[in-house]
Structures are given as structure tokens and as C-alpha cells.
Design a protein around this motif. Structure first.
Motif, PDB file in Angstrom:
ATOM      1  N   PHE A 178      12.966   2.455   9.060  1.00 41.56           N
ATOM      2  CA  PHE A 178      14.424   2.373   8.893  1.00 41.56           C
ATOM      3  C   PHE A 178      14.941   0.933   8.891  1.00 41.56           C
ATOM      4  N   ASP A 179      14.067  -0.018   8.570  1.00 45.07           N
ATOM      5  CA  ASP A 179      14.441  -1.432   8.538  1.00 45.07           C
ATOM      6  C   ASP A 179      14.805  -1.820   7.104  1.00 45.07           C
ATOM      7  N   ILE A 180      16.063  -1.684   6.774  1.00 46.86           N
ATOM      8  CA  ILE A 180      16.515  -1.960   5.408  1.00 46.86           C
ATOM      9  C   ILE A 180      16.442  -3.454   5.107  1.00 46.86           C
ATOM     10  N   GLY A 181      16.740  -4.294   6.079  1.00 47.76           N
ATOM     11  CA  GLY A 181      16.678  -5.737   5.863  1.00 47.76           C
ATOM     12  C   GLY A 181      15.265  -6.197   5.557  1.00 47.76           C
ATOM     13  N   GLY A 182      14.296  -5.754   6.370  1.00 49.44           N
ATOM     14  CA  GLY A 182      12.900  -6.130   6.128  1.00 49.44           C
ATOM     15  C   GLY A 182      12.372  -5.557   4.831  1.00 49.44           C
ATOM     16  N   ALA A 183      12.753  -4.306   4.512  1.00 49.08           N
ATOM     17  CA  ALA A 183      12.305  -3.690   3.269  1.00 49.08           C
ATOM     18  C   ALA A 183      12.898  -4.396   2.057  1.00 49.08           C
ATOM     19  N   SER A 184      14.154  -4.835   2.166  1.00 56.29           N
ATOM     20  CA  SER A 184      14.780  -5.571   1.059  1.00 56.29           C
ATOM     21  C   SER A 184      14.068  -6.896   0.835  1.00 56.29           C
ATOM     22  N   ALA A 185      13.711  -7.587   1.926  1.00 53.06           N
ATOM     23  CA  ALA A 185      12.949  -8.826   1.792  1.00 53.06           C
ATOM     24  C   ALA A 185      11.599  -8.553   1.139  1.00 53.06           C
ATOM     25  N   GLY A 186      10.947  -7.459   1.543  1.00 51.38           N
ATOM     26  CA  GLY A 186       9.677  -7.086   0.917  1.00 51.38           C
ATOM     27  C   GLY A 186       9.835  -6.765  -0.554  1.00 51.38           C
ATOM     28  N   GLY A 187      10.967  -6.120  -0.905  1.00 50.84           N
ATOM     29  CA  GLY A 187      11.212  -5.816  -2.306  1.00 50.84           C
ATOM     30  C   GLY A 187      11.381  -7.071  -3.142  1.00 50.84           C
ATOM     31  N   ILE A 188      12.077  -8.060  -2.601  1.00 49.89           N
ATOM     32  CA  ILE A 188      12.243  -9.325  -3.322  1.00 49.89           C
ATOM     33  C   ILE A 188      10.904 -10.035  -3.469  1.00 49.89           C
ATOM     34  N   VAL A 189      10.096 -10.030  -2.405  1.00 53.61           N
ATOM     35  CA  VAL A 189       8.759 -10.627  -2.482  1.00 53.61           C
ATOM     36  C   VAL A 189       7.926  -9.927  -3.548  1.00 53.61           C
ATOM     37  N   ALA A 190       8.007  -8.593  -3.593  1.00 57.10           N
ATOM     38  CA  ALA A 190       7.252  -7.830  -4.591  1.00 57.10           C
ATOM     39  C   ALA A 190       7.709  -8.170  -6.002  1.00 57.10           C
ATOM     40  N   VAL A 191       9.020  -8.316  -6.196  1.00 56.14           N
ATOM     41  CA  VAL A 191       9.555  -8.678  -7.522  1.00 56.14           C
ATOM     42  C   VAL A 191       9.048 -10.056  -7.943  1.00 56.14           C
ATOM     43  N   VAL A 192       9.076 -11.010  -7.015  1.00 60.05           N
ATOM     44  CA  VAL A 192       8.613 -12.366  -7.328  1.00 60.05           C
ATOM     45  C   VAL A 192       7.135 -12.364  -7.696  1.00 60.05           C
TER      46      VAL A 192
END
Length: 290
Positions: free
Chosen positions: A257-271
């Protein structure tokens, strides 16, 4: 003057579609970037606060991150190896005249139209089940102990399932390229005394080079985001043995349920995906130009 007005009118008519497409891409990306800088947990609504780069630091230093990167690359490389080699072999087989050739081609291509979730369920329950699966029955018939695929070799099992789905696509592309080969070239090679292997390595394989590069490019883009097969079969386990980057982001968001950490992971994945795509497009572009 008329040409200038025509171009202006065409651009004006295209503008709404371009703006809609731009908003469709930019708004979710902007929201993800915004959430990645917040300490935002679904279990604590209304407690959001600015976190700076701590979410990125947490995600990049998580021991599971490097395992997920390695698993992602293994899935991509493993599936590409199976589908490219298998696609070439199936294309060579389907190019030969045979009874019911049309039906055989349809059957070979059919798995590509099966949804990933359905495909994973079929493999999990009908083929790889250690008690009632087909592979277990074959092993017992020869006196061997059945393999618990998703416990013993989880990542290899995922690769097999995903490769089964993408093999028809590779076969279709390879077969199309093979059928465009001029028969006169093969006949001339046969007249010069070339055997089957010589024809394959010096005539057929070079002719299929562009088709192979197209298969690698398209499949890599999609294989970087394999998710349904992992969710249905292994849930990223045992432990994190079959967790890829996509599943890691999902686990961060909807299991922790960590939306902030998951969003950071999503940006890392996109990069990371864009870096891979950039070098892959450059490499394949040079190959296509050659």
C-alpha cells in the motif's frame, strides 16, 4: 498560397487528436512523478507529506530491486532465445508443402490470441501441476519423480509460458519473410551443389535477418512488462525468485500500500525501459540500414 492553407487546415484538424494523445500520456506520467515525491500510504489517508527523493532511495536500495532487474533481463533473453530459434524452425517447417497446411498454420498461430491470464491458468493447472498435470503424468509413466515447476524452477516456468504465447508471433513474422525469398536463389544454390545447411546459413538466414530484428524489437518492448503470468502462477515467489520489475512495483503499491514508493519504482522502470529501447532501436536501425 493554396498549398499553405491546405497544410494549415490539415494541422488544425489534427490538433485535437494530437492534444488528446499528449494529455493521455502526459497526465498519468505527471501524476506518477508527483506521487513519487510524497510519503503516501493507502493505510494512512490524509497523512501525505513531501518526502523528497527518499522514495527513490528506498526503492533503488531495496535488495529485491537488483533481483527484479536480473529476473526481468532473464525473462526477456530467455523468451527471445526460444521464440527466435523456435520461430525460424517452425517457419521452415510450415513453408514445406503438406496436407492440411492451412489448418496447421492456424493451429500454430492460435496461442498468440489466448489472453495471458488464461494461458497462465492453463499451464499452471493442466501442464505443470505436480499432481494432476500432463508433465507429472509423463514423468510418472517413465518412473520419474514429478517436478514441482513453480517451486523448483519458477523463473524457468514463467519463461516457458511466456515463450509459448509469443512463439506464434515470431513464427508468423519469420514465415512471411521466408515466403518472400526468391525460389530462383535456392534453385541456383542447389544447382551449385549447396546442401540444406549451406542454403540455410548462406541464403535463408541472411534473408531473414530483418525479420529477426523486428521480432526482437517488438517482443523486447512487451516482455519488459510481463505481469499476468507471474501474478497467476507464482506471485513473484518463492520469495522473490520470479519477481520482475513490473511485479515489484505492483507489490509495492497494492500489497504494501505504498503509493509513493511504487510511483518512484514506476518512474525508475520507465527510465530503464526507455534506455533499453533507445539502444535497441539504434542497434536494430543500423542492422536494417545495412
Amino acid at each position: 498560397m493554396a498549398t499553405l492553407h491546405t497544410r494549415s487546415a490539415a494541422r488544425l484538424m489534427m490538433a485535437p487528436s494530437v492534444l488528446l494523445l499528449l494529455a493521455w500520456m502526459i497526465i498519468p506520467l505527471a501524476m506518477t512523478i508527483y506521487f513519487s515525491f510524497l510519503r503516501y500510504n493507502l493505510l494512512m489517508p490524509g497523512m501525505e507529506e513531501y518526502a523528497g527523493f527518499s522514495n527513490y532511495t528506498y526503492f533503488l536500495t531495496d535488495p529485491a530491486f537488483f533481483t527484479a532487474i536480473a529476473n526481468t533481463l532473464l525473462i526477456v533473453l530467455g523468451v527471445l532465445l526460444i521464440t527466435v530459434v523456435g520461430g525460424i524452425l517452425f517457419a521452415l517447417l510450415l513453408d514445406q508443402p503438406m496436407f492440411g497446411q492451412g489448418i496447421v498454420r492456424i493451429l500454430v498461430i492460435a496461442p498468440f490470441f489466448v489472453m495471458p491470464t488464461v494461458s497462465a491458468l492453463v499451464w499452471k493447472n493442466m501442464f505443470m501441476n505436480p499432481v494432476n498435470g500432463l508433465f507429472a503424468w509423463i514423468a510418472k509413466s517413465f518412473g520419474f519423480q514429478p517436478i514441482d515447476w513453480f517451486a523448483s524452477v519458477p523463473l524457468f516456468s514463467i519463461i516457458i509460458i511466456v515463450a509459448w504465447q509469443w512463439l506464434p508471433f515470431a513464427t508468423l513474422i519469420m514465415l512471411t519473410a521466408l515466403q518472400s525469398l526468391d525460389e530462383e536463389q535456392k534453385e541456383a544454390a542447389e544447382m551449385d551443389g549447396a546442401g540444406p545447411l549451406s542454403k540455410f546459413f548462406y541464403i535463408i538466414l541472411p534473408h531473414m535477418a530483418r525479420a529477426i530484428t523486428v521480432v526482437i524489437l517488438i517482443q523486447t518492448i512487451f516482455l519488459l512488462s510481463v505481469f499476468a503470468e507471474i501474478l497467476v502462477t507464482t506471485n513473484g515467489g518463492p520469495g522473490i525468485q520470479s519477481t520482475n520489475l513490473t511485479y515489484l512495483v505492483y507489490a509495492q503499491a497494492l500489497l504494501q500500500f505504498d503509493i509513493g514508493g511504487a510511483s518512484a519504482g514506476g518512474i525508475v522502470a520507465v527510465v530503464l525501459a526507455n534506455i533499453v529501447a533507445f539502444f535497441l532501436v539504434r542497434l536494430i536501425g543500423k542492422n536494417l540500414e545495412a
